[in-house]
Design a protein around this motif. Structure first.
Motif, PDB file in Angstrom:
ATOM      1  N   ALA A  10      -2.903 -22.850   6.911  1.00 20.70           N
ATOM      2  CA  ALA A  10      -1.704 -22.090   6.208  1.00 20.70           C
ATOM      3  C   ALA A  10      -1.371 -22.598   4.844  1.00 20.70           C
ATOM      4  N   GLU A  11      -0.371 -21.761   4.281  1.00 20.92           N
ATOM      5  CA  GLU A  11      -0.272 -21.851   3.121  1.00 20.92           C
ATOM      6  C   GLU A  11       1.297 -22.104   2.623  1.00 20.92           C
ATOM      7  N   ASP A  12       2.092 -21.898   3.674  1.00 18.78           N
ATOM      8  CA  ASP A  12       3.749 -21.862   3.361  1.00 18.78           C
ATOM      9  C   ASP A  12       4.100 -23.289   3.454  1.00 18.78           C
ATOM     10  N   ARG A  13       4.347 -23.789   2.390  1.00 23.63           N
ATOM     11  CA  ARG A  13       4.969 -25.017   2.242  1.00 23.63           C
ATOM     12  C   ARG A  13       6.352 -25.448   2.865  1.00 23.63           C
ATOM     13  N   ARG A  14       7.105 -24.522   3.031  1.00 20.65           N
ATOM     14  CA  ARG A  14       8.311 -24.677   3.627  1.00 20.65           C
ATOM     15  C   ARG A  14       8.048 -24.840   5.242  1.00 20.65           C
ATOM     16  N   VAL A  15       7.213 -24.340   5.831  1.00 21.80           N
ATOM     17  CA  VAL A  15       6.731 -24.120   7.236  1.00 21.80           C
ATOM     18  C   VAL A  15       6.069 -25.707   7.497  1.00 21.80           C
ATOM     19  N   LEU A  16       5.071 -26.123   6.463  1.00 20.54           N
ATOM     20  CA  LEU A  16       4.401 -27.338   6.773  1.00 20.54           C
ATOM     21  C   LEU A  16       5.259 -28.610   6.676  1.00 20.54           C
ATOM     22  N   ALA A  17       6.119 -28.400   5.877  1.00 21.15           N
ATOM     23  CA  ALA A  17       7.102 -29.488   5.394  1.00 21.15           C
ATOM     24  C   ALA A  17       8.015 -29.802   6.718  1.00 21.15           C
ATOM     25  N   THR A  18       8.608 -28.703   7.213  1.00 20.30           N
ATOM     26  CA  THR A  18       9.363 -28.650   8.332  1.00 20.30           C
ATOM     27  C   THR A  18       8.646 -29.285   9.555  1.00 20.30           C
ATOM     28  N   VAL A  19       7.377 -28.886   9.709  1.00 19.29           N
ATOM     29  CA  VAL A  19       6.551 -29.215  11.090  1.00 19.29           C
ATOM     30  C   VAL A  19       6.384 -30.875  10.725  1.00 19.29           C
ATOM     31  N   TRP A  20       6.014 -31.039   9.496  1.00 21.84           N
ATOM     32  CA  TRP A  20       5.827 -32.697   9.339  1.00 21.84           C
ATOM     33  C   TRP A  20       7.027 -33.397   9.457  1.00 21.84           C
ATOM     34  N   TRP A  21       8.357 -32.933   9.146  1.00 24.01           N
ATOM     35  CA  TRP A  21       9.400 -33.789   9.139  1.00 24.01           C
ATOM     36  C   TRP A  21       9.814 -33.692  10.501  1.00 24.01           C
ATOM     37  N   TYR A  22       9.429 -32.711  11.284  1.00 24.66           N
ATOM     38  CA  TYR A  22       9.755 -32.900  12.864  1.00 24.66           C
ATOM     39  C   TYR A  22       9.068 -33.793  13.583  1.00 24.66           C
TER      40      TYR A  22
END
Length: 235
Positions: free
Chosen positions: A54-66
């Motif tokens: 995946a490339e969407d940083r917003r999605v990746l950051a949200t999943v990581w913080w979750y």
């Protein structure tokens, strides 16, 4: 206070290891202060991007913080529920991660003095770093923190056999932390309590992951049916 004092708290909580209060021997210790480092967070997001394609940083950051927020909050909330305060400060907290980078536990090494103030400081620092690394607004990350707080108190309540008492702590604690942390919410479905989510983890944006059962993006009626099914299997 001894570094091993969390073991005393964990001894009061059935299933403490599964809740992330005891670090597995194979896990690597990492200072929780790394959560406030945008560069380190960006490195973690890059690793997730390779894992999911995946490339969407917003999605990746949200999943990581979750994931990270739930682990991070557990020691202090366990201290609150058991009446043995543990510090929520990043400087007093150690994270424990598996070889692939998955966080599985957190340990606090100091007494808690002002839980709301410590959480405000910790969440502000970590959310600022995640928002910068993910190129996104902070408010959705605060919403995820509220759901993590609610989820961890619910899990602790279930472990201790007193869900009403544990979950009753969520609202007053969030109010003491203050805005922009939203109010944690719960819903009872056929006698079983669940978190009524105020956030979306965006995990469904990383195929082949589905929408979570309690995802606020689901139609209300569909979510109700799924929660009723889950409640029936839990009783």
């Amino acid at each position: 206070m001894r570094a091993g004092v969390q073991v005393e708290v964990a001894a009061l909580v059935p299933g403490a290891a599964a809740l992330g209060l005891l670090a597995p021997p194979s896990a690597r210790a990492v200072p929780a202060a790394v959560l406030a480092d945008p560069d380190r967070t960006a490195q973690r997001l890059a690793a997730l991007a390779r894992r999911y394609g995946a490339e969407d940083r917003r999605v990746l950051a949200t999943v990581w913080w979750y994931s990270a927020s739930a682990v991070l909050l557990t020691p202090a909330l366990a201290g609150l529920v058991t009446g043995r305060p543990l510090s929520a400060r990043l400087a007093d907290t150690t994270l424990h991660e598996l070889a692939g980078g998955t966080l599985v536990a957190a340990t606090s090494s100091a007494p808690g003095a002002d839980l709301a103030g410590e959480l405000r400081e910790t969440l502000s620092a970590a959310i600022g770093a995640v928002a910068e690394a993910g190129g996104m607004r902070r408010r959705p990350l605060w919403a995820i923190a509220a759901d993590s707080l609610a989820n961890r108190l619910l899990a602790l309540g279930r472990a201790l056999g007193d869900v009403p008492r544990a979950t009753a702590l969520a609202g007053p604690l969030a109010a003491a932390v203050g805005a922009p942390l939203p109010e944690p919410r719960y819903v009872d479905v056929t006698g079983v309590r669940f978190v009524r989510r105020v956030s979306c983890c965006l995990l469904y944006r990383l195929p082949p992951e589905p929408l979570c059962t309690s995802c606020p993006r689901r139609p209300a009626q569909e979510r109700q049916v799924l929660l009723e099914d889950t409640a029936a299997r839990m009783r």
